[in-house]
Scaffold this motif. Structure first.
Motif, PDB file in Angstrom:
ATOM      1  N   LYS A  96      -4.093  -0.237  -6.630  1.00  0.00           N
ATOM      2  CA  LYS A  96      -3.991   0.983  -5.833  1.00  0.00           C
ATOM      3  C   LYS A  96      -3.468   2.151  -6.656  1.00  0.00           C
ATOM      4  CE  LYS A  96       0.767   0.309  -4.198  1.00  0.00           C
ATOM      5  NZ  LYS A  96       1.077  -0.618  -5.293  1.00  0.00           N
ATOM      6  N   TYR A 118      -7.507   6.599  -7.514  1.00  0.00           N
ATOM      7  CA  TYR A 118      -7.115   6.495  -6.103  1.00  0.00           C
ATOM      8  C   TYR A 118      -5.978   7.449  -5.759  1.00  0.00           C
ATOM      9  CZ  TYR A 118      -9.905   2.414  -6.954  1.00  0.00           C
ATOM     10  OH  TYR A 118     -10.922   1.591  -7.356  1.00  0.00           O
ATOM     11  N   CYS A 178     -10.533   0.963  -1.831  1.00  0.00           N
ATOM     12  CA  CYS A 178     -10.599  -0.440  -2.255  1.00  0.00           C
ATOM     13  C   CYS A 178     -10.833  -0.490  -3.764  1.00  0.00           C
ATOM     14  CB  CYS A 178     -11.737  -1.162  -1.540  1.00  0.00           C
ATOM     15  SG  CYS A 178     -11.570  -1.205   0.254  1.00  0.00           S
ATOM     16  N   HIS A 179      -9.863  -0.995  -4.494  1.00  0.00           N
ATOM     17  CA  HIS A 179      -9.967  -1.022  -5.956  1.00  0.00           C
ATOM     18  C   HIS A 179     -10.850  -2.169  -6.439  1.00  0.00           C
ATOM     19  CE1 HIS A 179      -7.281  -4.493  -6.453  1.00  0.00           C
ATOM     20  NE2 HIS A 179      -6.470  -3.961  -5.555  1.00  0.00           N
ATOM     21  N   ARG A 216      -4.149   3.719   0.223  1.00  0.00           N
ATOM     22  CA  ARG A 216      -4.575   2.986  -0.976  1.00  0.00           C
ATOM     23  C   ARG A 216      -3.714   1.732  -1.038  1.00  0.00           C
ATOM     24  NH1 ARG A 216      -0.935   4.574  -5.220  1.00  0.00           N
ATOM     25  NH2 ARG A 216       0.212   6.476  -4.687  1.00  0.00           N
ATOM     26  N   PHE A 217      -4.349   0.586  -1.214  1.00  0.00           N
ATOM     27  CA  PHE A 217      -3.603  -0.668  -1.157  1.00  0.00           C
ATOM     28  C   PHE A 217      -4.069  -1.637  -2.233  1.00  0.00           C
ATOM     29  CE2 PHE A 217      -7.398  -1.956   1.041  1.00  0.00           C
ATOM     30  CZ  PHE A 217      -7.465  -3.342   0.924  1.00  0.00           C
ATOM     31  N   ASP A 218      -3.224  -2.624  -2.497  1.00  0.00           N
ATOM     32  CA  ASP A 218      -3.539  -3.676  -3.466  1.00  0.00           C
ATOM     33  C   ASP A 218      -4.077  -4.900  -2.741  1.00  0.00           C
ATOM     34  OD1 ASP A 218      -2.567  -2.338  -5.791  1.00  0.00           O
ATOM     35  OD2 ASP A 218      -0.515  -2.879  -5.255  1.00  0.00           O
ATOM     36  N   GLY A 235       0.817  -1.205   0.000  1.00  0.00           N
ATOM     37  CA  GLY A 235       0.000   0.000   0.000  1.00  0.00           C
ATOM     38  C   GLY A 235       0.847   1.250   0.000  1.00  0.00           C
TER      39      GLY A 235
END
Length: 229
Positions: free
Chosen positions: A38, A43, A31-32, A59-61, A15
């Motif tokens: 992310k 985002y 949340c993508h 923002r995270f994967d 993230g």
């Protein structure tokens, strides 16, 4: 504003934590969607815009996406819900007390399912979010995701939104050809107050037009200003 790459959770999720220049007690997690990450422009836009207003943003994967570990083909609802819970754990450990979640497309579905059982989510915004995933499978939009297909019978998004007691804003494009506008209306009708719905005229599923995307960002920012600060 500071941008810091972070890794957290048992699955090695990746993230970027955006921190405003001053102190902040509020943090928004993005949340993508299924095929996104992310690093999608939307985002990055949210993170930088929100930081300018005093919010921290993570923002995270999800696992198997972007820079996170795992296999993309193993995508499942239970896995992504667990990832969001790990993200909530992480931002709490950083000292943030008031937590909001914004999810787009399948990320919005995951956000609703998580908020239904996790009271740490104090405010919620969904963009272009499906509530009938079985319908999307029937239309061939989710082919190849066997674990995700199995999850469909375990989770009911409509029932989940009825259990979600944090303020929820539902944003949807009027010309979304992947997730019909009817999904947004079902979510809204079944959500608890306080709730809101905003239809962006002419917008597609990905909010490709920068004008439409900016509109969604500003609507989301105002919602979190009202219910997180």
């Amino acid at each position: 504003m500071k941008e810091k790459f972070v890794r957290f959770g048992e699955c090695g999720l990746a993230g970027v934590l955006h921190s405003p220049s001053g102190e902040a007690s509020t943090c928004v997690i993005t949340c993508h969607g299924l095929y996104s990450s992310k690093d999608s422009e939307k985002y990055v836009d949210i993170a930088r815009r929100f930081c300018g207003e005093g919010f921290a943003v993570l923002r995270f994967d999800f696992r198997g996406c972007g820079e996170s570990r795992g296999l993309f083909e193993d995508t499942s609802l239970i896995g992504r819900i667990g990832d969001l819970e790990s993200a909530l754990d992480f931002v709490q450990e950083q000292g943030y007390e008031s937590l909001g979640v914004m999810g787009s497309s399948l990320g919005g579905t995951v956000a609703v399912l998580t908020a239904a059982k996790d009271r740490r989510v104090k405010a919620l915004v969904t963009w272009a979010t499906p509530c009938h995933l079985d319908e999307l499978f029937r239309e061939g939009l989710l082919e190849g995701f066997d674990k995700l297909r199995l999850d469909i019978s375990k989770y009911n998004v409509v029932k989940a939104v009825k259990k979600t007691h944090c303020p929820i804003l539902i944003v949807h494009g009027s010309l979304d050809q992947q997730v019909p506008l009817s999904h947004a209306k079902v979510l809204y009708e079944n959500a608890n107050e306080p709730k809101g719905i905003q239809i962006i005229e002419g917008a597609d599923h990905r909010l490709t037009d920068p004008i439409h995307r900016r509109r969604a960002v500003e609507l989301t920012l105002e919602w979190f200003k009202k219910y997180l600060k």
